[in-house]
Design a protein around this motif. Structure first.
Motif, PDB file in Angstrom:
ATOM      1  N   ALA A 143       0.861  -1.180   0.000  1.00  0.00           N
ATOM      2  CA  ALA A 143       0.000   0.000   0.000  1.00  0.00           C
ATOM      3  C   ALA A 143       0.890   1.220   0.000  1.00  0.00           C
ATOM      4  O   ALA A 143       1.038   1.913   0.985  1.00  0.00           O
ATOM      5  N   PHE A 144       1.489   1.495  -1.164  1.00  0.00           N
ATOM      6  CA  PHE A 144       2.573   2.462  -1.205  1.00  0.00           C
ATOM      7  C   PHE A 144       2.170   3.853  -1.676  1.00  0.00           C
ATOM      8  O   PHE A 144       2.971   4.758  -1.650  1.00  0.00           O
ATOM      9  N   GLY A 145       0.954   4.041  -2.162  1.00  0.00           N
ATOM     10  CA  GLY A 145       0.584   5.332  -2.758  1.00  0.00           C
ATOM     11  C   GLY A 145       0.042   6.318  -1.738  1.00  0.00           C
ATOM     12  O   GLY A 145      -0.171   5.990  -0.569  1.00  0.00           O
ATOM     13  N   LYS A 146      -0.235   7.514  -2.216  1.00  0.00           N
ATOM     14  CA  LYS A 146      -0.754   8.559  -1.337  1.00  0.00           C
ATOM     15  C   LYS A 146      -2.121   8.152  -0.792  1.00  0.00           C
ATOM     16  O   LYS A 146      -3.031   7.844  -1.570  1.00  0.00           O
ATOM     17  N   GLY A 147      -2.240   8.128   0.496  1.00  0.00           N
ATOM     18  CA  GLY A 147      -3.512   7.777   1.118  1.00  0.00           C
ATOM     19  C   GLY A 147      -3.758   6.280   1.217  1.00  0.00           C
ATOM     20  O   GLY A 147      -4.743   5.838   1.811  1.00  0.00           O
ATOM     21  N   PHE A 148      -2.897   5.487   0.611  1.00  0.00           N
ATOM     22  CA  PHE A 148      -3.150   4.041   0.574  1.00  0.00           C
ATOM     23  C   PHE A 148      -3.024   3.390   1.951  1.00  0.00           C
ATOM     24  O   PHE A 148      -3.818   2.542   2.332  1.00  0.00           O
ATOM     25  N   GLU A 149      -2.000   3.806   2.696  1.00  0.00           N
ATOM     26  CA  GLU A 149      -1.770   3.206   4.005  1.00  0.00           C
ATOM     27  C   GLU A 149      -2.965   3.482   4.922  1.00  0.00           C
ATOM     28  O   GLU A 149      -3.391   2.635   5.693  1.00  0.00           O
ATOM     29  N   ASP A 150      -3.521   4.663   4.747  1.00  0.00           N
ATOM     30  CA  ASP A 150      -4.670   5.068   5.523  1.00  0.00           C
ATOM     31  C   ASP A 150      -5.863   4.156   5.228  1.00  0.00           C
ATOM     32  O   ASP A 150      -6.590   3.733   6.121  1.00  0.00           O
ATOM     33  N   PHE A 151      -6.030   3.851   3.980  1.00  0.00           N
ATOM     34  CA  PHE A 151      -7.060   2.925   3.518  1.00  0.00           C
ATOM     35  C   PHE A 151      -6.923   1.569   4.203  1.00  0.00           C
ATOM     36  O   PHE A 151      -7.886   0.980   4.672  1.00  0.00           O
ATOM     37  N   TYR A 152      -5.692   1.119   4.225  1.00  0.00           N
ATOM     38  CA  TYR A 152      -5.375  -0.187   4.803  1.00  0.00           C
ATOM     39  C   TYR A 152      -5.707  -0.183   6.296  1.00  0.00           C
ATOM     40  O   TYR A 152      -6.354  -1.087   6.816  1.00  0.00           O
ATOM     41  N   ARG A 153      -5.320   0.913   6.959  1.00  0.00           N
ATOM     42  CA  ARG A 153      -5.601   1.020   8.388  1.00  0.00           C
ATOM     43  C   ARG A 153      -7.103   1.020   8.650  1.00  0.00           C
ATOM     44  O   ARG A 153      -7.578   0.383   9.570  1.00  0.00           O
ATOM     45  N   ARG A 154      -7.847   1.747   7.806  1.00  0.00           N
ATOM     46  CA  ARG A 154      -9.302   1.801   7.995  1.00  0.00           C
ATOM     47  C   ARG A 154      -9.919   0.420   7.854  1.00  0.00           C
ATOM     48  O   ARG A 154     -10.802   0.035   8.599  1.00  0.00           O
ATOM     49  N   SER A 155      -9.425  -0.321   6.880  1.00  0.00           N
ATOM     50  CA  SER A 155      -9.929  -1.665   6.652  1.00  0.00           C
ATOM     51  C   SER A 155      -9.693  -2.529   7.888  1.00  0.00           C
ATOM     52  O   SER A 155     -10.576  -3.238   8.360  1.00  0.00           O
ATOM     53  N   LYS A 156      -8.493  -2.428   8.445  1.00  0.00           N
ATOM     54  CA  LYS A 156      -8.190  -3.221   9.641  1.00  0.00           C
ATOM     55  C   LYS A 156      -9.039  -2.760  10.822  1.00  0.00           C
ATOM     56  O   LYS A 156      -9.544  -3.576  11.585  1.00  0.00           O
ATOM     57  N   ALA A 157      -9.221  -1.427  10.933  1.00  0.00           N
ATOM     58  CA  ALA A 157     -10.008  -0.898  12.043  1.00  0.00           C
ATOM     59  C   ALA A 157     -11.456  -1.360  11.961  1.00  0.00           C
ATOM     60  O   ALA A 157     -12.137  -1.511  12.973  1.00  0.00           O
ATOM     61  N   LEU A 158     -11.921  -1.619  10.730  1.00  0.00           N
ATOM     62  CA  LEU A 158     -13.295  -2.077  10.568  1.00  0.00           C
ATOM     63  C   LEU A 158     -13.437  -3.565  10.873  1.00  0.00           C
ATOM     64  O   LEU A 158     -14.509  -4.143  10.736  1.00  0.00           O
ATOM     65  N   GLY A 159     -12.336  -4.194  11.218  1.00  0.00           N
ATOM     66  CA  GLY A 159     -12.425  -5.588  11.629  1.00  0.00           C
ATOM     67  C   GLY A 159     -12.061  -6.594  10.544  1.00  0.00           C
ATOM     68  O   GLY A 159     -12.228  -7.804  10.727  1.00  0.00           O
ATOM     69  N   VAL A 160     -11.599  -6.117   9.415  1.00  0.00           N
ATOM     70  CA  VAL A 160     -11.160  -7.059   8.383  1.00  0.00           C
ATOM     71  C   VAL A 160      -9.898  -7.746   8.884  1.00  0.00           C
ATOM     72  O   VAL A 160      -8.994  -7.106   9.407  1.00  0.00           O
ATOM     73  N   GLU A 161      -9.871  -9.077   8.734  1.00  0.00           N
ATOM     74  CA  GLU A 161      -8.750  -9.817   9.281  1.00  0.00           C
ATOM     75  C   GLU A 161      -7.720 -10.100   8.196  1.00  0.00           C
ATOM     76  O   GLU A 161      -8.059 -10.618   7.127  1.00  0.00           O
ATOM     77  N   TYR A 162      -6.488  -9.724   8.452  1.00  0.00           N
ATOM     78  CA  TYR A 162      -5.410  -9.945   7.479  1.00  0.00           C
ATOM     79  C   TYR A 162      -4.535 -11.095   7.960  1.00  0.00           C
ATOM     80  O   TYR A 162      -3.968 -11.038   9.044  1.00  0.00           O
ATOM     81  N   ILE A 163      -4.483 -12.145   7.156  1.00  0.00           N
ATOM     82  CA  ILE A 163      -3.753 -13.344   7.562  1.00  0.00           C
ATOM     83  C   ILE A 163      -2.571 -13.533   6.624  1.00  0.00           C
ATOM     84  O   ILE A 163      -2.749 -13.660   5.403  1.00  0.00           O
ATOM     85  N   ARG A 164      -1.367 -13.546   7.190  1.00  0.00           N
ATOM     86  CA  ARG A 164      -0.191 -13.612   6.332  1.00  0.00           C
ATOM     87  C   ARG A 164       0.101 -15.055   5.951  1.00  0.00           C
ATOM     88  O   ARG A 164       0.664 -15.820   6.714  1.00  0.00           O
ATOM     89  N   GLY A 165      -0.300 -15.411   4.757  1.00  0.00           N
ATOM     90  CA  GLY A 165      -0.120 -16.771   4.265  1.00  0.00           C
ATOM     91  C   GLY A 165      -1.037 -16.985   3.085  1.00  0.00           C
ATOM     92  O   GLY A 165      -2.153 -16.454   3.036  1.00  0.00           O
ATOM     93  N   ILE A 166      -0.542 -17.694   2.086  1.00  0.00           N
ATOM     94  CA  ILE A 166      -1.344 -17.967   0.899  1.00  0.00           C
ATOM     95  C   ILE A 166      -1.852 -19.397   1.009  1.00  0.00           C
ATOM     96  O   ILE A 166      -1.060 -20.328   1.185  1.00  0.00           O
ATOM     97  N   PRO A 167      -3.189 -19.593   0.932  1.00  0.00           N
ATOM     98  CA  PRO A 167      -3.734 -20.942   1.081  1.00  0.00           C
ATOM     99  C   PRO A 167      -3.145 -21.920   0.068  1.00  0.00           C
ATOM    100  O   PRO A 167      -2.916 -21.572  -1.093  1.00  0.00           O
ATOM    101  N   GLY A 168      -2.901 -23.150   0.527  1.00  0.00           N
ATOM    102  CA  GLY A 168      -2.378 -24.173  -0.367  1.00  0.00           C
ATOM    103  C   GLY A 168      -3.459 -24.698  -1.283  1.00  0.00           C
ATOM    104  O   GLY A 168      -3.215 -24.993  -2.448  1.00  0.00           O
ATOM    105  N   ASP A 169      -4.666 -24.827  -0.747  1.00  0.00           N
ATOM    106  CA  ASP A 169      -5.763 -25.299  -1.597  1.00  0.00           C
ATOM    107  C   ASP A 169      -7.117 -24.909  -1.006  1.00  0.00           C
ATOM    108  O   ASP A 169      -7.200 -24.370   0.096  1.00  0.00           O
ATOM    109  N   ILE A 170      -8.146 -25.156  -1.808  1.00  0.00           N
ATOM    110  CA  ILE A 170      -9.515 -24.889  -1.363  1.00  0.00           C
ATOM    111  C   ILE A 170     -10.297 -26.182  -1.570  1.00  0.00           C
ATOM    112  O   ILE A 170     -10.194 -26.809  -2.630  1.00  0.00           O
ATOM    113  N   ARG A 171     -11.066 -26.565  -0.564  1.00  0.00           N
ATOM    114  CA  ARG A 171     -11.982 -27.701  -0.745  1.00  0.00           C
ATOM    115  C   ARG A 171     -13.408 -27.192  -0.579  1.00  0.00           C
ATOM    116  O   ARG A 171     -13.643 -26.154   0.029  1.00  0.00           O
TER     117      ARG A 171
END
Ligand code: SF4
Ligand SMILES: [Zn+2]
Lengths: 46, 194, 596
Positions: C234-262
């Motif tokens: 989130a490198f652009g102007k205002g982007f980091e703020d966007f990211y923070r708002r998303s987290k503040a709204l309760g969106v959960e960010y999980i560091r990891g890419i799923p191996g598969d979906i069933r």
């Protein structure tokens, strides 16, 4: 008319066959080393 | 070919980009030893204003009729130096560059002595070529005052509008049945939400 | 959008560029305007035709949730605002089968016999804004995009929730058409991956997902949003703020890419297993819906334009500019500029910014009455020319004329000559010379380079458009290669006359390399293939003379192939060491005996 001919890679020495038409060059790559310096060897023996 | 060729060689240190690998003082000395080279000097940044002024100054003072600049790639500053010499009434085709940065100092910084040998060869090559350079006159062709924009997405639309607003006719070609591209399919877009 | 109505803009939608010739200030363009079968000027979008059309097909990009007729408008705000007939499905091309819409149309806009039209015009400058495509994640089979209905791409989510979507903006999950309670986003699908999709970061997907989560949380307060990511960029102007708002709204960010979906066959819910690299190892999540945040890939059809304008791409398929900092939107072909994603993936703001830049660059040419063409053309020495006509045959641009009967010397049409040098290389009588790249200049360079210790040097002829800037890029990237190489710049490999190579061998060069654009990228149509043919002939000649053909090599190296350049220089340096002094001396002897 394109026919198969022998080619020799002047970089790695590898011999292989691919399409060849006299006076109609095209980009060719040695399947072994990736060089473009491959010499058409129609009617030539190894 | 000897209508009294007078070559000036300008060696650029490019800050430390060249100087940290190439001994520019020695290169200047070497250049002076070459036939027809009547003048040589090094600059910290030949492309900067003082460097360019120096070229202009010595063209006049030393009565140079060929200029060799040993610096970066001609793909970058050949237009710069051509314009620089035009300002003092010099034909731009009498300028030659030796690429001792991209093709030498940057790619051989672990082999300094061999890099210096190579830099000398590159300067010798440029000087030798310069000896045979001839003034050229560029053909001038008329310009059609309209543009083609390929692609009617947001970028193409913006370019077309800017050009049209500047007074030029624009042909905007779009493959799909409607312009708009991917943008037209988007709902709301960042960084504003609309 | 007033593009459609702007008096200065000639909009050619549903059209393809077929041919471009000419040069800066004076391009000739040929465009195929494909038949829409509906007169776009007369059509008032009244909709009457749609009512009577009997053919129903699924609407594009609507997950099979919507349909359209064979006569349709792509989307409500389309420009031009005109219907179009889908050739593949319309029955009207057989007059017995159908013809309903034509009967119904009061304005007689419909013509089943309409033909493609060829439009030709001249322009002074060209802006390429051909864009990128949205990545199709089918090959990521582990995510079941084609198997599980509740797995969508970010683009599909966009359309589904957009104003043109079937649900009129409401988010539903495809299997039960209910608002999902939980939704997961998987980032970097098809981006930053060496084996599938593209190796580059697609630039827009992180921010797009963040925007989606904000919108979702705003409309559906209790929807559970999870984002699976590698890095959030989130490198652009205002982007980091966007990211923070998303987290503040309760969106959960999980560091990891799923191996598969069933998929749970009963509930159609989706089960993801993922290694949470900031948590406790492998975790499992059950979600109602999953969105694959897909990247952007080169368009499959972009090659034709690239070829017409001799544009090169990086190994990733993005267009190459002249210089990344000094001229980032200029194509190497003079008078051509880039706008938008075709140059690199970018968001709307950056696309618009670059587009305005490209317009300004184009205007800098269009505002002039005249432009100068570099003095690099061919000239004929009338005394040496024997009117043999070979130059006329080899010139890629038909820039040479000869009156063979009158035995008049060849004439160069200066405005048509691009200066590849093929004619100069092929002329058996040395009657053609190139301005600024003449024989004396090139021979002088060879002499200078081989003046001292020639046996230690690898002489390289590199073309101005691909291999020379390719070698520059090696330097810009600070890669290292053997110091033996000595590069001489020529405009095109077409300029490489065998006499230069023979001259170098005669002076004791152990090895000579010709290096230029891949024939498909050649800036002079087919001049590099002609050069290849000359080398093939030279190999035979060398062999006949008793000189190893291996001493002369060629390699096609584009402006972006830094790895290939370095590898070639390393291999040639190895090869150089195998050429003995004795062999070099013999070559010198052989070549000084024979005259030609
Ligand atoms: S230099 Fe190339 S383009 Fe010019 S006349 Fe010769 S062959 Fe044709
Ligand atoms: Zn090989």
């Amino acid at each position: 008319m394109a026919t198969e001919s022998d080619f020799k890679c002047l970089r790695c020495g590898h011999w292989f066959k691919t399409n060849y038409e006299k006076n109609k060059p095209e980009e060719r790559t040695c399947p072994k080393c990736g060089s473009n310096s491959v010499r058409p060897m129609p009617e030539k023996k190894k | 070919m000897s209508e009294n060729v007078r070559i000036g060689v300008f060696v650029c240190e490019c800050g430390t980009n060249i100087a940290s690998t190439i001994d520019c003082d020695k290169l200047v000395e070497y250049a002076k030893s070459l036939p027809d080279v009547v003048f040589s000097i090094k600059n910290r940044y030949t492309c900067a204003e003082p460097g360019q002024q120096e070229i202009q100054k010595f063209i006049k003072e030393e009565n140079l009729n060929r200029v060799v600049i040993a610096s970066c790639t001609p793909k970058m500053h050949e237009p710069t130096f051509r314009n620089c010499v035009i300002d003092v009434g010099f034909n731009p085709y009498l300028v030659e560059m030796a690429n001792i940065r991209e093709h030498c100092s940057w790619v051989h910084h672990n082999e300094k002595s061999a890099a210096n040998v190579k830099a000398r060869d590159l300067v010798n090559s440029a000087v030798s070529r310069a000896r045979f350079l001839e003034p050229q006159k560029e053909l001038e062709v008329p310009v059609t005052h309209s543009a083609l924009v390929i692609g009617g997405g947001i970028a193409g639309i913006q370019s077309a509008l800017d050009l049209a607003e500047s007074g030029f006719d624009v042909h905007l070609v779009e493959k799909e049945a409607s312009i708009g591209g991917i943008m037209a399919q988007l709902n709301k877009t960042y960084p504003t939400i609309d | 959008m007033d593009v459609g109505r702007h008096p200065k803009i000639n909009l050619l939608a549903y059209s393809e560029v077929e041919d471009i010739s000419g040069y800066i200030g004076n391009f000739k363009v040929k465009v195929r305007k494909k038949a829409r079968y509906v007169d776009e000027v007369e059509c008032t979008s009244c909709d009457d035709c749609v009512d009577v059309c009997p053919v129903v097909v699924p609407k594009e990009h609507q997950l099979g949730l919507a349909s359209r007729k064979a006569i349709y408008i792509p989307f409500p705000q389309a420009v031009p605002a005109s219907y179009i007939i889908d050739e593949e499905n319309c029955l009207g091309f057989n007059p017995i089968a159908c013809g309903k819409c034509a009967e119904k149309c009061d304005k007689n806009c419909i013509d089943y016999d309409a033909k493609d039209e060829i439009v030709e015009f001249d322009v002074g400058s060209i802006i390429v804004a051909s864009g990128l495509d949205v990545y199709d994640p089918t090959e990521f089979d582990e995510y079941g995009y084609t198997r599980f209905e509740n797995v969508l791409t970010s683009m599909e989510l966009e359309i589904l929730t957009g104003p043109g979507g079937v649900t009129k903006g409401k988010l539903i999950r495809p299997t039960d058409r209910k608002v999902p309670k939980s939704i997961g986003f998987i980032q970097c699908v098809g981006s930053r991956c060496e084996s599938r999709g593209t190796a580059y970061c697609s630039n827009i997907c992180c921010m797009n997902t963040i925007k989606d989560t904000l919108l979702l949380r705003e409309y559906y307060h209790d929807i559970d949003c999870k984002v699976f990511y590698m890095d959030i960029r989130a490198f652009g102007k205002g982007f980091e703020d966007f990211y923070r708002r998303s987290k503040a709204l309760g969106v959960e960010y999980i560091r990891g890419i799923p191996g598969d979906i069933r998929e749970d066959p009963k509930t159609k819910n989706l089960i993801l297993s993922v290694e949470n690299t900031t948590g406790n190892g492998i975790e499992e999540y059950e979600l109602d819906m999953v969105v694959l945040s897909v990247g952007m890939v080169p368009r499959k059809d972009s090659n034709s334009i690239n070829k017409l304008l001799t544009l090169q791409t990086t190994s990733d398929g993005l267009l190459m500019e002249v210089h990344p900092k000094l001229t980032p939107i200029d194509a190497p072909t003079a008078g051509v500029f880039f706008a938008g994603c075709c140059e690199a993936p970018k968001d709307i703001k950056d696309s618009v910014t670059q587009a305005s830049g490209a317009a300004a660059r184009a205007a800098s040419i269009l505002s002039k009455d005249k432009v100068k063409i570099p003095a690099l053309t061919a000239t004929v020495d009338d005394d040496l020319c024997k009117s043999c006509g070979i130059c006329v045959k080899v010139c890629p641009y038909s820039a040479i004329t000869i009156d063979m009967k009158a035995k008049e010397p060849a004439k160069i049409i200066e405005a048509a000559c691009k200066g590849c040098g093929t004619c100069a290389s092929e002329c058996k009588f040395d009657a053609i010379s190139m301005k600024h790249y003449n024989d004396a200049q090139i021979i002088a360079q060879i002499d200078a380079i081989l003046e001292e210790n020639p046996e230690e040097k690898v002489l390289v002829f590199a073309c101005n458009w691909c291999s020379y800037p390719g070698a520059d890029l090696v330097g810009i990237s600070r890669m290292q290669y053997p110091t033996s190489s000595r590069i001489i710049r020529i405009m095109c490999t077409g300029r490489l006359d065998e006499k230069f190579i023979l001259h170098a061998l005669k002076l004791g060069a152990p090895i000579v390399l010709m290096s230029g654009c891949h024939p498909a990228d050649c800036h002079y149509i087919n001049a590099s293939l002609k050069a290849q043919l000359r080398i093939e002939k030279l190999w035979n000649k060398l062999e006949r003379k008793g000189i190893r053909p291996e001493r002369v090599q060629f390699e096609w190296i584009s402006a972006s192939e830094v790895g290939k350049f370095v590898k070639t220089m390393e291999e040639l340096e190895e090869f150089r060491k195998s050429v003995t002094k004795k062999e070099i001396e013999e070559t010198k002897k052989i070549l000084s005996k024979s005259k030609k």
